[in-house]
Design a protein around this motif. Sequence first.
Motif, PDB file in Angstrom:
ATOM      1  N   ASP A 179      -9.056   8.672  10.824  1.00  0.00           N
ATOM      2  CA  ASP A 179      -9.436   7.599   9.896  1.00  0.00           C
ATOM      3  C   ASP A 179      -8.410   6.472   9.940  1.00  0.00           C
ATOM      4  OD1 ASP A 179     -11.648   9.041   9.038  1.00  0.00           O
ATOM      5  OD2 ASP A 179     -10.516  10.015   7.427  1.00  0.00           O
ATOM      6  N   LEU A 180      -8.921   5.244   9.950  1.00  0.00           N
ATOM      7  CA  LEU A 180      -8.075   4.054   9.960  1.00  0.00           C
ATOM      8  C   LEU A 180      -8.527   3.126   8.853  1.00  0.00           C
ATOM      9  CD1 LEU A 180      -6.073   1.959  11.270  1.00  0.00           C
ATOM     10  CD2 LEU A 180      -8.023   1.228  12.660  1.00  0.00           C
ATOM     11  N   HIS A 181      -7.606   2.717   8.032  1.00  0.00           N
ATOM     12  CA  HIS A 181      -7.876   1.734   6.978  1.00  0.00           C
ATOM     13  C   HIS A 181      -6.879   0.603   7.118  1.00  0.00           C
ATOM     14  CE1 HIS A 181     -10.591   4.464   4.902  1.00  0.00           C
ATOM     15  NE2 HIS A 181      -9.692   5.422   5.142  1.00  0.00           N
ATOM     16  N   ILE A 182      -7.365  -0.626   7.032  1.00  0.00           N
ATOM     17  CA  ILE A 182      -6.472  -1.784   7.024  1.00  0.00           C
ATOM     18  C   ILE A 182      -6.056  -1.989   5.574  1.00  0.00           C
ATOM     19  CG2 ILE A 182      -6.221  -4.228   7.555  1.00  0.00           C
ATOM     20  CD1 ILE A 182      -6.577  -2.311  10.004  1.00  0.00           C
ATOM     21  N   ARG A 183      -4.757  -1.888   5.334  1.00  0.00           N
ATOM     22  CA  ARG A 183      -4.238  -1.925   3.969  1.00  0.00           C
ATOM     23  C   ARG A 183      -3.844  -3.348   3.577  1.00  0.00           C
ATOM     24  NH1 ARG A 183      -2.803   3.526   1.831  1.00  0.00           N
ATOM     25  NH2 ARG A 183      -1.854   2.262   0.207  1.00  0.00           N
ATOM     26  N   ALA A 184      -4.114  -3.675   2.313  1.00  0.00           N
ATOM     27  CA  ALA A 184      -3.716  -4.972   1.769  1.00  0.00           C
ATOM     28  C   ALA A 184      -2.284  -4.922   1.244  1.00  0.00           C
ATOM     29  CB  ALA A 184      -4.671  -5.405   0.659  1.00  0.00           C
ATOM     30  N   ASP A 185      -1.809  -3.730   0.881  1.00  0.00           N
ATOM     31  CA  ASP A 185      -0.433  -3.593   0.396  1.00  0.00           C
ATOM     32  C   ASP A 185       0.498  -3.555   1.605  1.00  0.00           C
ATOM     33  OD1 ASP A 185      -1.887  -1.216   0.830  1.00  0.00           O
ATOM     34  OD2 ASP A 185      -0.561  -0.018  -0.420  1.00  0.00           O
ATOM     35  N   GLU A 186       1.410  -4.508   1.630  1.00  0.00           N
ATOM     36  CA  GLU A 186       2.255  -4.760   2.801  1.00  0.00           C
ATOM     37  C   GLU A 186       3.355  -3.720   2.968  1.00  0.00           C
ATOM     38  OE1 GLU A 186       3.549  -8.712   1.844  1.00  0.00           O
ATOM     39  OE2 GLU A 186       1.660  -9.601   2.535  1.00  0.00           O
ATOM     40  N   LYS A 187       3.659  -3.437   4.229  1.00  0.00           N
ATOM     41  CA  LYS A 187       4.718  -2.491   4.575  1.00  0.00           C
ATOM     42  C   LYS A 187       6.085  -3.157   4.660  1.00  0.00           C
ATOM     43  CE  LYS A 187       1.504   0.145   7.427  1.00  0.00           C
ATOM     44  NZ  LYS A 187       1.233   0.586   8.805  1.00  0.00           N
ATOM     45  N   VAL A 188       6.133  -4.468   4.631  1.00  0.00           N
ATOM     46  CA  VAL A 188       7.390  -5.223   4.678  1.00  0.00           C
ATOM     47  C   VAL A 188       7.488  -6.037   3.399  1.00  0.00           C
ATOM     48  CG1 VAL A 188       8.678  -7.024   5.886  1.00  0.00           C
ATOM     49  CG2 VAL A 188       7.396  -5.321   7.194  1.00  0.00           C
ATOM     50  N   PHE A 189       8.639  -5.962   2.727  1.00  0.00           N
ATOM     51  CA  PHE A 189       8.807  -6.622   1.429  1.00  0.00           C
ATOM     52  C   PHE A 189      10.286  -6.843   1.143  1.00  0.00           C
ATOM     53  CE2 PHE A 189       8.616  -2.062   0.978  1.00  0.00           C
ATOM     54  CZ  PHE A 189       9.743  -1.774   0.239  1.00  0.00           C
ATOM     55  N   THR A 190      10.567  -7.638   0.138  1.00  0.00           N
ATOM     56  CA  THR A 190      11.943  -7.803  -0.331  1.00  0.00           C
ATOM     57  C   THR A 190      12.100  -7.093  -1.668  1.00  0.00           C
ATOM     58  OG1 THR A 190      11.433  -9.928  -1.372  1.00  0.00           O
ATOM     59  CG2 THR A 190      12.312  -9.995   0.871  1.00  0.00           C
TER      60      THR A 190
ATOM     61  N   VAL B 166      -1.556   1.408  15.293  1.00  0.00           N
ATOM     62  CA  VAL B 166      -1.007   0.106  14.892  1.00  0.00           C
ATOM     63  C   VAL B 166      -2.137  -0.913  14.870  1.00  0.00           C
ATOM     64  CG1 VAL B 166       0.667  -1.703  15.441  1.00  0.00           C
ATOM     65  CG2 VAL B 166       1.214   0.689  15.930  1.00  0.00           C
ATOM     66  N   ARG B 167      -2.259  -1.656  13.759  1.00  0.00           N
ATOM     67  CA  ARG B 167      -3.285  -2.686  13.627  1.00  0.00           C
ATOM     68  C   ARG B 167      -2.783  -3.856  12.787  1.00  0.00           C
ATOM     69  NH1 ARG B 167      -4.928   0.064  16.806  1.00  0.00           N
ATOM     70  NH2 ARG B 167      -6.976   0.927  17.210  1.00  0.00           N
ATOM     71  N   GLY B 168      -3.222  -5.041  13.172  1.00  0.00           N
ATOM     72  CA  GLY B 168      -2.981  -6.232  12.375  1.00  0.00           C
ATOM     73  C   GLY B 168      -3.911  -6.224  11.186  1.00  0.00           C
ATOM     74  N   PRO B 169      -3.769  -7.175  10.310  1.00  0.00           N
ATOM     75  CA  PRO B 169      -2.883  -8.313  10.440  1.00  0.00           C
ATOM     76  C   PRO B 169      -1.411  -7.917  10.286  1.00  0.00           C
ATOM     77  CG  PRO B 169      -4.020  -8.383   8.321  1.00  0.00           C
ATOM     78  CD  PRO B 169      -4.580  -7.220   9.084  1.00  0.00           C
ATOM     79  N   PHE B 170      -0.557  -8.756  10.868  1.00  0.00           N
ATOM     80  CA  PHE B 170       0.863  -8.511  10.823  1.00  0.00           C
ATOM     81  C   PHE B 170       1.512  -9.366   9.731  1.00  0.00           C
ATOM     82  CE2 PHE B 170      -0.087  -8.138  15.521  1.00  0.00           C
ATOM     83  CZ  PHE B 170      -0.298  -6.770  15.453  1.00  0.00           C
ATOM     84  N   VAL B 171       2.494  -8.787   9.087  1.00  0.00           N
ATOM     85  CA  VAL B 171       3.262  -9.485   8.053  1.00  0.00           C
ATOM     86  C   VAL B 171       4.683  -9.641   8.571  1.00  0.00           C
ATOM     87  CG1 VAL B 171       4.189  -9.297   5.707  1.00  0.00           C
ATOM     88  CG2 VAL B 171       1.859  -8.535   6.192  1.00  0.00           C
ATOM     89  N   ILE B 172       5.187 -10.880   8.570  1.00  0.00           N
ATOM     90  CA  ILE B 172       6.541 -11.158   9.027  1.00  0.00           C
ATOM     91  C   ILE B 172       7.283 -11.890   7.913  1.00  0.00           C
ATOM     92  CG2 ILE B 172       7.978 -12.333  10.739  1.00  0.00           C
ATOM     93  CD1 ILE B 172       5.619 -12.039  12.715  1.00  0.00           C
ATOM     94  N   LYS B 173       8.453 -11.369   7.563  1.00  0.00           N
ATOM     95  CA  LYS B 173       9.279 -11.957   6.505  1.00  0.00           C
ATOM     96  C   LYS B 173      10.716 -12.058   7.003  1.00  0.00           C
ATOM     97  CE  LYS B 173       6.487 -10.042   2.756  1.00  0.00           C
ATOM     98  NZ  LYS B 173       6.059 -11.147   1.948  1.00  0.00           N
ATOM     99  N   SER B 174      11.510 -12.831   6.290  1.00  0.00           N
ATOM    100  CA  SER B 174      12.936 -12.924   6.624  1.00  0.00           C
ATOM    101  C   SER B 174      13.753 -13.073   5.355  1.00  0.00           C
ATOM    102  CB  SER B 174      13.187 -14.099   7.566  1.00  0.00           C
ATOM    103  OG  SER B 174      12.834 -15.311   6.954  1.00  0.00           O
ATOM    104  N   LEU B 175      15.016 -12.717   5.478  1.00  0.00           N
ATOM    105  CA  LEU B 175      15.940 -12.803   4.332  1.00  0.00           C
ATOM    106  C   LEU B 175      17.353 -12.978   4.880  1.00  0.00           C
ATOM    107  CD1 LEU B 175      16.193 -12.490   1.183  1.00  0.00           C
ATOM    108  CD2 LEU B 175      16.669 -10.103   1.645  1.00  0.00           C
TER     109      LEU B 175
END
Length: 177
Positions: A26-37, A168-177
């Motif tokens: 099973d594959l679900h595209i999640r709205a809750d991001e895996k990358v965060f501050t 691994v599936r998009g969409p991709f989230v990219i952040k910086s700090l």
Amino acid sequence: MTCIVGLVHDGKVYMGGDSAGVGGYDLHIRADEKVFTNGDFIMGFTSSFRMGQLLRYKFKPPYHMPGIPIDEYMVTTFVDEVRKCLKEGGFARSDNGEESGGKFLVGYRGELFYIDSDYQVGRLADGFAAAGCGDQIAHGALYATNGKPPEERINTALEAAERFSAGVRGPFVIKSL
């Protein structure tokens, strides 16, 4: 299943992650991001969305006392608080007295750290790291794109992991700090 990618560029930490939630076939595209501050930290998690939720919403980064080297702080004070948070949140496991959590990347004060499931803290000499089922593919892409802008390198690494890893599936989230 996932791919989290981090790199250090000009004293800043950049991190990206995919959006796949995978269980068996099973594959679900999640709205809750895996990358965060979280405060002065940027984090990207693998292993479990529950662990990520605890790190994002329950974990309170501990005070970094002046004069304590960053490596020492991360290995002791920071990880001790992570262990406490994951245990209280019902995520940490104990098997024959050996405690384990999950894997995640942490950016702090321009440094990138890899926290393994046994809570060991690593810092790779290459200035980049990846975690999750697409990590080896992403490492190769990061190596091959050295010299390009950080966001482009991360996006290329995630695209390569998506192309060659079923988890691994998009969409991709990219952040910086």
